[in-house]
Scaffold this motif. Structure first.
Motif, mmCIF file in Angstrom:
data_model
loop_
_atom_site.group_PDB
_atom_site.id
_atom_site.type_symbol
_atom_site.label_atom_id
_atom_site.label_comp_id
_atom_site.label_asym_id
_atom_site.label_seq_id
_atom_site.Cartn_x
_atom_site.Cartn_y
_atom_site.Cartn_z
ATOM 1 N N HIS A 1 -1.965 -3.433 -6.246
ATOM 2 C CA HIS A 1 -2.752 -4.017 -7.338
ATOM 3 C C HIS A 1 -1.930 -4.987 -8.185
ATOM 4 O O HIS A 1 -2.477 -5.732 -8.983
ATOM 5 C CB HIS A 1 -3.312 -2.891 -8.222
ATOM 6 N N ARG A 2 -0.595 -4.992 -8.003
ATOM 7 C CA ARG A 2 0.263 -5.895 -8.798
ATOM 8 C C ARG A 2 0.806 -7.033 -7.939
ATOM 9 O O ARG A 2 1.769 -7.696 -8.331
ATOM 10 C CB ARG A 2 1.435 -5.112 -9.393
ATOM 11 N N ARG A 3 0.222 -7.289 -6.807
ATOM 12 C CA ARG A 3 0.802 -8.238 -5.848
ATOM 13 C C ARG A 3 0.948 -9.659 -6.405
ATOM 14 O O ARG A 3 1.854 -10.390 -6.021
ATOM 15 C CB ARG A 3 0.011 -8.290 -4.537
ATOM 16 N N GLU B 1 0.852 -1.202 0.000
ATOM 17 C CA GLU B 1 0.000 0.000 0.000
ATOM 18 C C GLU B 1 0.884 1.246 0.000
ATOM 19 O O GLU B 1 0.631 2.200 -0.731
ATOM 20 C CB GLU B 1 -0.897 0.022 1.248
ATOM 21 N N ASP C 1 2.432 1.757 -3.209
ATOM 22 C CA ASP C 1 1.368 1.846 -4.208
ATOM 23 C C ASP C 1 1.506 0.824 -5.333
ATOM 24 O O ASP C 1 1.351 1.156 -6.517
ATOM 25 C CB ASP C 1 1.332 3.281 -4.780
#
Lengths: 328, 320
Positions: B127-129, B121, B124
């Motif tokens: 979303h690509r984890r 987080e 940032d």
């Protein structure tokens, strides 16, 4: 720190079983992040699948070939128990010798890139600045390679079990051959790891590993030739010195002969079958000067195990040293 | 403030070449310290010795009071190092990558889950984890590298060229991220060739050349020390020739040197850069004198010292 297993039911129960049966092994697998990372990567890769495929195919085809040849020779006596036992021994021997050869070839492939590839991918420095010790890194790389080799070895058990159906193979042979396979895997993985720990490129480490293996095989061949050539003169003792020399030569050649995986396996079987002894062999020396006497030599698998484990230990310690030392 | 990084008399030679020469430096807790210098100045070598990767020939380094030589493990616990090359395990997902390094820092598995979520987080890239590391752009890889560096909550971050090779947007984002990290109370030591990044981020700057620390201080301190005169830029209406204006100015008190300056606001304006020695009152008198002399001044401004100027002055004569 040992973490108690949790999460998904099957994985959890497997972990619980492993933890209760082998706490040390569980700790090694669960606490060393390198083992988990390497195994995950290897089992995801095509290389892992093709290695297993190649290994099983080679052993299956050779076993089938040997079985066909032996079975064809005595097709008239297929119900004879002695004959069936001979076929069983041939199948078992083929599988073990092939496994010893393939494990000695696969071991360095798995480990020669272990540390060198970390250098190539520029991750070695990242690892060396974490709290991961050099020992954990080396043991993690070794452990993951061994785990994959053990998977190969265990995957052959169904082929090996044909020998048990036919008979002729005892528990002692099974245990000794398994021990020799494990020791071979440990040694050749350690050899690759050693070269990988101080060479900067995977290619260099692989070439150095195979050059060493080639030299080992050539050395084994020379020893075999030496034994064959000196055999006739061994017992022609004319002086007490000759007799002592003969004994000494016997011991040296026997020891050297025992340090090659294939010759050690073959001669351990010979000692077991001919002398019905798993642990040692008698050597008789009939000297007219110092009298007839017998001395005992340990079975080749014992010498092989001790020498290879000792060498593997030294190679692992050297690998840890090379990984640990800061650049100069 | 207590120094968290102390370097005393550090030296390192590679063969006959001296990479670091008797370097002494002290960085206080909470500082953002920028190490700048031309290629081969010894910045990376200094950093590699500090993070226990390279053995120094001479000198002592301490991090958080621990000797780098005697207690490397404690030092590694306090430091997070990001080298100038991004080491990747291409077959790992972003999550697995951080989880692996978390495990390497002995962070218990149950804690890692929440920690990695928070770090993703922060940088940032949550979303690509589940994407593999290889599929990330260089900017995102650099953010992932920053998350990796933070995973064991180190006190000091040692970042070697963190903005190198990034596009302008990614550079700005990394810069903002570093400021965010500094607000968390971390001490940051970083090297950079991009002087704009250093001047916008750093509380103090060290300039290295040929293994030596040739200048050290805040940007203002360095500016005053290396360029002791005030720099004043003046533009005139084109009714006067530049040389004529320069001749008049050179006679005024406080003017050390007046140089030709091109491209100030309008190409038509003859412009001069003046090295002026004096306080604010003298500067006011200087402006009044110019007007009294009838010079048609249309622009008058004092230039603040920028790092580029400071850098050029500090390394002048040694860098070819």
């Amino acid at each position: 720190m040992t973490t108690q297993p949790s999460s998904r039911p099957i994985a959890s129960s497997l972990r619980s079983t492993l933890y209760s049966l082998f706490p040390a092994l569980y700790s090694l697998l669960s606490e060393n992040p390198v083992i988990r990372k390497e195994l995950r990567g290897r089992m995801r890769s095509r290389q892992g699948f093709f290695s297993l495929f190649f290994y099983l195919t080679t052993i299956s085809l050779w076993t089938l070939l040997i079985y066909s040849l032996v079975a064809a020779e005595g097709s008239y006596a297929r119900w004879d128990p002695d004959y069936r036992q001979n076929v069983g021994k041939a199948v078992f021997g083929t599988v073990v010798l092939l496994e010893l050869t393939l494990v000695s070839l696969f071991g360095p492939i798995l480990t020669s890139g272990a540390i060198a590839s970390e250098r190539e991918h520029q991750t070695f420095e990242l690892l060396r600045t974490t709290l991961l010790s050099a020992r954990s890194l080396v043991m993690g790389k070794l452990g993951s390679s061994l785990a994959f080799l053990f998977l190969l070895i265990f995957s052959v058990l169904p082929i090996q079990s044909i020998a048990f159906l036919l008979g002729g193979v005892g528990l002692a042979e099974l245990l000794v051959s398994s021990l020799m396979l494990v020791v071979t895997a440990v040694f050749f993985c350690s050899l690759g790891l050693f070269f990988s720990s101080f060479m900067k490129r995977t290619t260099g480490a692989t070439v150095a590993s195979y050059a060493t293996i080639l030299l080992t095989h050539m050395f084994g061949g020379c020893v075999f030739l030496g034994l064959a050539l000196t055999d006739t003169s061994l017992y022609s003792n004319t002086t007490p010195l000759d007799a002592l020399y003969t004994n000494f030569l016997n011991i040296v050649l026997w020891t050297l002969f025992s340090t090659h995986p294939l010759s050690a396996a073959i001669f351990s079987e010979v000692v077991l079958v001919e002398e019905q002894n798993l642990f040692y062999t008698n050597v008789a020396n009939n000297s007219s000067l110092i009298g007839s006497h017998t001395f005992y030599l340990p079975s080749p698998w014992i010498i092989f195990t001790l020498v290879y484990l000792l060498l593997a230990g030294i190679l692992i310690l050297l690998s840890v040293y090379f990984v640990k030392r800061p650049e100069r | 403030m207590t120094p968290i990084v102390e370097i005393e008399g550090l030296s390192k030679k590679f063969g006959k070449r001296t990479a670091v020469d008797s370097l002494s430096l002290s960085i206080e807790s909470g500082e953002i310290f920028g190490l700048v210098g031309p290629n081969g100045a010894g910045k990376t070598t200094t950093m590699r010795m500090l993070v226990t990767l390279l053995k120094p020939d001479k000198g002592e380094m301490r991090v958080g009071g621990y000797s780098v030589r005697k207690s490397p493990r404690e030092v590694r616990r306090l430091l997070g190092f990001m080298p100038d090359t991004f080491g990747v395990y291409g077959d790992m997902t972003v999550w697995e990558y951080l989880d692996f390094f978390g495990a390497c820092y002995k962070i218990p598995a149950p804690q890692r889950t929440a920690l990695i979520r928070d770090l993703l987080e922060l940088v940032d890239i949550a979303h690509r984890r589940d994407d593999t590391v290889d599929t990330l752009s260089r900017g995102l890889k650099q953010r992932l590298g920053l998350a990796r560096v933070l995973i064991h909550d180190p006190s000091v971050l040692v970042l070697d060229e963190p903005a190198s090779g990034l596009d302008p947007r990614a550079r700005v984002e990394i810069r903002e991220l570093l400021l965010e990290v500094a607000r968390l109370g971390k001490t940051i030591l970083f090297s950079s060739h991009i002087l704009a990044d250093v001047s916008e981020l750093c509380t103090r700057v060290g300039i290295m050349e040929e293994g030596k620390l040739v200048a050290l201080g805040t940007l203002d301190e360095l500016g005053q020390r290396l360029t002791p005169h005030r720099l004043v830029r003046v533009a005139f209406l084109p009714t006067i020739e530049r040389e004529e204006a320069r001749a008049v100015l050179s006679r005024l008190p406080g003017v050390m040197e007046a140089r030709r300056l091109d491209g100030l606001e309008s190409a038509d304006w003859p412009s001069l850069e003046i090295e002026f020695n004096g306080d604010d009152a003298s500067l006011h008198r200087f402006l009044a004198a110019m007007l009294e002399q009838g010079l048609p001044v249309v622009r008058f401004s004092e230039e603040t010292q920028n790092l580029e100027e400071v850098f050029l002055r500090a390394t002048r004569g040694i860098v070819s």
